[in-house]
Write an enzyme that holds these catalytic residues in place. Structure first.
Site, PDB file in Angstrom:
ATOM      1  N   CYS A 176       1.649  -6.184  -6.968  1.00 46.58           N
ATOM      2  CA  CYS A 176       1.070  -7.097  -5.984  1.00 46.58           C
ATOM      3  C   CYS A 176      -0.363  -7.430  -6.408  1.00 46.58           C
ATOM      4  O   CYS A 176      -0.937  -6.775  -7.279  1.00 46.58           O
ATOM      5  CB  CYS A 176       1.071  -6.433  -4.612  1.00 46.58           C
ATOM      6  SG  CYS A 176       0.039  -4.964  -4.571  1.00 46.58           S
ATOM      7  N   GLU A 208      -3.893   5.423   2.661  1.00 48.42           N
ATOM      8  CA  GLU A 208      -4.400   4.171   3.256  1.00 48.42           C
ATOM      9  C   GLU A 208      -4.661   4.368   4.753  1.00 48.42           C
ATOM     10  O   GLU A 208      -5.687   3.936   5.287  1.00 48.42           O
ATOM     11  CB  GLU A 208      -3.377   3.042   3.052  1.00 48.42           C
ATOM     12  CG  GLU A 208      -3.842   1.730   3.682  1.00 48.42           C
ATOM     13  CD  GLU A 208      -2.742   0.684   3.777  1.00 48.42           C
ATOM     14  OE1 GLU A 208      -2.024   0.473   2.778  1.00 48.42           O
ATOM     15  OE2 GLU A 208      -2.618   0.066   4.849  1.00 48.42           O
ATOM     16  N   SER A 262       5.731   5.790  -3.711  1.00 43.55           N
ATOM     17  CA  SER A 262       5.216   4.479  -3.311  1.00 43.55           C
ATOM     18  C   SER A 262       5.858   4.049  -1.992  1.00 43.55           C
ATOM     19  O   SER A 262       7.077   3.864  -1.915  1.00 43.55           O
ATOM     20  CB  SER A 262       5.530   3.455  -4.411  1.00 43.55           C
ATOM     21  OG  SER A 262       5.528   2.151  -3.873  1.00 43.55           O
ATOM     22  N   ASN A 311       5.641   1.229  -0.349  1.00 40.86           N
ATOM     23  CA  ASN A 311       6.250  -0.114  -0.301  1.00 40.86           C
ATOM     24  C   ASN A 311       7.564  -0.139  -1.076  1.00 40.86           C
ATOM     25  O   ASN A 311       8.495  -0.842  -0.699  1.00 40.86           O
ATOM     26  CB  ASN A 311       5.254  -1.184  -0.754  1.00 40.86           C
ATOM     27  CG  ASN A 311       5.000  -1.185  -2.235  1.00 40.86           C
ATOM     28  OD1 ASN A 311       5.801  -1.700  -3.001  1.00 40.86           O
ATOM     29  ND2 ASN A 311       3.888  -0.596  -2.664  1.00 40.86           N
ATOM     30  N   SER A 340       3.656  -1.595  -6.778  1.00 42.37           N
ATOM     31  CA  SER A 340       2.843  -0.774  -7.681  1.00 42.37           C
ATOM     32  C   SER A 340       3.592  -0.486  -8.982  1.00 42.37           C
ATOM     33  O   SER A 340       3.275   0.475  -9.680  1.00 42.37           O
ATOM     34  CB  SER A 340       2.447   0.524  -6.973  1.00 42.37           C
ATOM     35  OG  SER A 340       3.572   1.096  -6.349  1.00 42.37           O
TER      36      SER A 340
END
Ligand code: SF4
Length: 277
Positions: A12, A125, A217, A219, A261
């Site tokens: 991304c 995050e 990851s 996502n 990623s």
């Protein structure tokens, strides 16, 4: 066998930008300390380690006057101050979308809202966003977790950038039914949404889906969940070496998608392996 690649897919904007900044810092300083793995992809982290990267768990482990890298997930203001206090050269790779979520959380808190984040409380995050909140903050993983204690309160809601839109909508709807004042910021980033939709499209065309990306990851995990819940056999692998011929046999169309990623070179290796099969 036909191979269809999801569009868009792979790295991304935020991670691509962060890795480019890290590569520049490595050229400049030689040795750069990253707070946690710079990218949720073990193969890419190893490549960067060969260029001089050192991964550490805490700001206190970065030597004084050294160079440090903040990854796309961002960190709390407290961590940034701890680095700055020790004269550390900081390369801040925080994704602008994560920065936006941090700023929204801070503003909600300053305006007197209880801050509710949809996400995984253990994710870096989310920890960084929580660190921007001066008042009450809660992390929920879905609408089913909304407790009665929020009834009658002013609630400000936002999301970890990689969450599913459907889950965020359900959470917001849940709060609207119990709280007199609800402020909602949709902080799910478009890159995540677009990659999720591209997997949904793949499911309509392929009879097997391969999701490529690191097992840590968030996502990529969501993409694998979306593929799996579509009913199309879905395989989640980190690199082409994990793909077995037996899984591919009998499938006429294979759809491939990579997490935000996953570097381009891993995707190229996968396509090459599928073509050879
Ligand atoms: S997934 Fe979105 S928020 Fe996260 S780094 Fe990528 S662009 Fe930024």
């Amino acid at each position: 066998m036909k191979i269809i690649t999801a569009e868009p897919t792979g790295l991304c904007f935020g991670v691509r930008r962060a890795v480019a900044a890290l590569e520049d810092a490595l050229k400049k300083y030689g040795r750069v300390y990253s707070l946690g793995a710079p990218i949720h992809n073990p193969q890419e982290t190893k490549r960067l380690e060969r260029l001089g990267l050192a991964v550490v768990d805490a700001p206190s482990l970065v030597p004084k006057n050294a160079a440090a890298f903040v990854r796309a997930h961002g960190v709390s203001p407290e961590v940034l101050s701890a680095l700055a206090e020790r004269s550390i050269n900081i390369t801040d790779g925080t994704c602008p979308f994560v920065k936006n979520a941090q700023e929204k959380a801070k503003a909600l808190s300053q305006d007197g809202y209880i801050v509710i984040i949809l996400g995984d409380v253990s994710h870096p995050e989310v920890r960084g966003i929580m660190g921007c909140v001066s008042g009450e903050v809660h992390v929920l993983s879905g609408a089913a977790e909304i407790p009665e204690s929020f009834r009658g309160k002013r609630c400000g809601i936002l999301s970890q950038t990689t969450q599913r839109v459907e889950d965020f909508s359900a959470l917001a709807a849940g709060f609207i039914s119990i709280a007199p004042e609800v402020k909602v910021y949709n902080t799910i980033c478009r890159a995540t949404l677009e990659r999720q939709r591209s997997v949904c499209r793949l499911a309509g065309e392929a009879d097997g889906i391969v999701i490529l990306g690191g097992k840590d990851s968030a996502n990529t995990k969501k993409l694998a969940e979306i593929g799996g819940s579509s009913g199309v056999p879905t395989l989640w692998i980190e690199h082409a070496g994990e793909l077995e011929r037996s899984w591919v046999l009998g499938k006429r169309t294979i759809g491939i998608a990579a997490g935000g990623s996953t570097p381009d070179w891993l995707m190229k290796e996968l396509i090459q392996k599928l073509k050879m099969m």
